[in-house]
Design a protein around this motif. Structure first.
Motif, mmCIF file in Angstrom:
data_model
loop_
_atom_site.group_PDB
_atom_site.id
_atom_site.type_symbol
_atom_site.label_atom_id
_atom_site.label_comp_id
_atom_site.label_asym_id
_atom_site.label_seq_id
_atom_site.Cartn_x
_atom_site.Cartn_y
_atom_site.Cartn_z
ATOM 1 N N ASP A 268 -57.762 44.443 -20.394
ATOM 2 C CA ASP A 268 -58.033 45.587 -19.514
ATOM 3 C C ASP A 268 -57.208 45.433 -18.246
ATOM 4 N N ILE A 285 -60.906 41.298 -22.274
ATOM 5 C CA ILE A 285 -62.146 42.067 -22.207
ATOM 6 C C ILE A 285 -63.305 41.228 -22.737
ATOM 7 N N TRP A 293 -69.553 46.441 -24.274
ATOM 8 C CA TRP A 293 -68.092 46.393 -24.373
ATOM 9 C C TRP A 293 -67.458 47.610 -23.710
ATOM 10 N N GLY A 297 -61.417 49.619 -24.712
ATOM 11 C CA GLY A 297 -60.995 48.375 -25.347
ATOM 12 C C GLY A 297 -61.424 48.301 -26.793
#
Length: 548
Positions: A268, A285, A293, A297
């Protein structure tokens, strides 16, 4: 060496503390010799060092190394793919793990671990491998047929996005070529013998039964269901609001968006400019305790894993560079500081990774990584860079774009019946498609060489003129047979265009592509009963758009 009859692998171990100084000196001398031949100097990569030691072990006649099961790295069909580099915190050493392959098909369960110290001197080699093996690595059934057989056997529909992986697998005392369909839910009743010293009775699992389905790649028979422990997989929402099953790893107490099986790492950038010095790849990530999450991603990770599996299983390619390169994606990238919308996605040559921007849709930002065809398109630019090296201008640049479009379509439709294929690219994020292989003119592209034009922008019209080659690909893929069906299946067209692509060079043009695809067809269909019809269809597909 000991034979492990349970998994068919043979083990070998060498450690500097238990070997003679003569052997250790021989191995370390091989590094010095190889380093002296390296161009550019500097400290070599640990993966390259491990490869040097591995190859030396395969040729040495010194002491215990004579017993190393894999001999003659030049003549052998056996190869090793680097899949992981691990730091060993207790010693400061590093290990490079290789997976054994035969003709680019992985040997299930195999591993060679090469350990080096801080000075890159060999510490140990620890392996579980098979010796030279006479086995055909050409499957007699397609991945699509394997998927159908697996679905029927487990009595549950398998998502079309799941791609069976080709392996060499040890089963009932023999090595077999198999497809493995991973991490699917079986609804087939499983009977186990429960021994309480008095009775045997069936036991039905109450929990969800995740399995790997092992299918013989020659006759399509389901050999076994291998149960899975899903502690390193989870369901997660993508940026399109769809729930996906993703693989991750545990590291220092964190769940990281890393799929070690497919060698996919997802990062990220948190709306930083991707061109800033040192910004990429960003931050790996991790799953957050409160929010879970990052959805952008998840989309990038899931789709990249699908493409990685397709490269390995369908195209038989070991990653982007065919040498096991890590597939790196970074989401939430921007081009201009302070502006979060960046309507782009790109493969960055030199940096060797994908970057994804985002667009406003429905009042929120949506990552371009939600589109599998877009993800596949960008990753294939990397494959092109490391195979044909097509220059990004004029006809070679249009080919570069077209081959990415072609594989974007093949990968995103793989597993569907050909009549159900979606020929449009990008509509999932753009709202409307930006190209259509079946109808290039509807989106501002030509579909015949009569309308080819070297424009003075867009690197000579790479996105414009690619429509001509795209239409040729559409013609080829949809070629009819005598019975009104389709002459080619998805695996065949993927192989044709891949074999065609890798034969091209930096400045190849449309006619070069025609020639290379025809050449590929001659090889691919050498013993095919429909050879003449297929060769004619390939030629006609290109001729219909004025190429050749």
């Amino acid at each position: 060496m000991d034979s492990n009859f349970k998994n068919g692998l043979q083990s070998f171990v060498f450690h500097e503390t238990e070997g003679s100084k003569e052997i250790t000196n021989e191995m370390n001398s091989s590094l010095k010799s190889a380093s002296a031949r390296m161009v550019g100097g500097g400290r070599p990569k640990v993966e390259d060092v491990a490869r040097i030691y591995l190859n030396k072990a395969r040729t040495s006649e010194n002491g215990i190394l004579k017993d190393f099961i894999i001999r003659d790295p030049e003549a052998s069909t056996l190869d090793f793919r680097p899949i992981q580099v691990e730091d060993i915190p207790f010693t400061g050493n590093k290990t490079v793990k290789f997976r054994q392959a035969i003709n680019n098909v992985s040997v299930y369960g195999s591993a060679v671990n090469v350990e080096v110290d801080k000075n890159l001197k060999l510490v140990s080699i620890n392996s579980s491998v098979i010796p030279e093996l006479e086995i055909s690595t050409v499957a007699k059934i397609s991945a699509e047929e394997a998927l159908r057989n697996a679905s029927e056997y487990i009595q549950n529909a398998i998502p079309k996005t799941i791609i069976p992986l080709l392996y060499i697998y040890f089963f009932e005392g023999a090595w077999r070529l198999v497809y493995i369909v991973k991490n699917v839910i079986s609804k087939r009743e499983q009977s186990r013998e429960h021994d309480d010293n008095t009775v045997h009775r069936p036991h039905r699992h109450a929990l969800v039964n995740y399995v790997n389905v092992i299918i013989d790649a020659n006759d399509g028979q389901v050999l076994k269901l291998a149960p899975r422990v899903m502690s390193l997989s989870s369901d997660a929402l993508g940026d399109d609001g769809i729930k996906y099953r993703i693989n991750y790893r545990q590291n220092n107490g964190n769940a990281e968006l890393v799929d070690e099986e497919n060698n996919v790492f997802t990062y990220d950038l948190n709306y930083d400019t991707y061109s800033s010095h040192g910004a990429l790849p960003g931050t790996i990530i991790i799953e957050q305790s409160q929010t879970g999450w990052l959805s952008a991603g998840v989309s990038a990770h899931y789709n990249a894993c699908l493409v990685a599996a397709f490269l390995r299983n369908v195209l038989r390619r070991n990653g982007i560079d065919n040498k096991g390169m890590t597939l790196v994606s970074t989401v939430r990238c921007i081009e201009q500081s302070g502006i979060q919308e960046w309507n782009n996605a790109a493969w960055l040559p030199g940096i060797d990774q994908m970057v994804y921007g985002q667009v406003h849709r429905g009042g929120t930002l949506k990552s371009l990584a939600v589109s599998l065809d877009v993800v596949a398109h960008e990753i294939l630019h990397g494959v092109t860079e490391y195979s044909s090296g097509l220059e990004y201008e004029y006809q070679s640049g249009a080919l570069n774009e077209s081959y990415s479009d072609i594989f974007g379509i093949i990968i995103s439709n793989y597993g569907k019946e050909l009549d159900q294929w979606n020929w449009q690219l990008g509509e999932q994020t753009e709202g409307v498609p930006f190209r259509d292989l079946s109808k290039p003119t509807e989106y501002g592209q030509p579909d015949h060489m009569n309308d080819y034009f070297d424009v003075d922008y867009d690197y000579g019209g790479v996105h414009y003129n690619s429509g001509i080659h795209n239409k040729a690909a559409f013609n080829l893929i949809t070629s009819p047979d005598d019975s009104g069906g389709h002459l080619f299946n998805a695996d065949e067209v993927a192989a044709l265009f891949y074999m065609g692509l890798v034969q091209l060079s930096n400045s190849s043009g449309f006619e070069d592509s025609r020639r290379s695809v025809i050449n590929a067809a001659n090889s691919l269909f050498k013993n095919d009963s429909s050879r003449a019809a297929k060769l004619a269809a390939v030629a006609n597909a290109f001729s219909a758009v004025g190429i050749g």
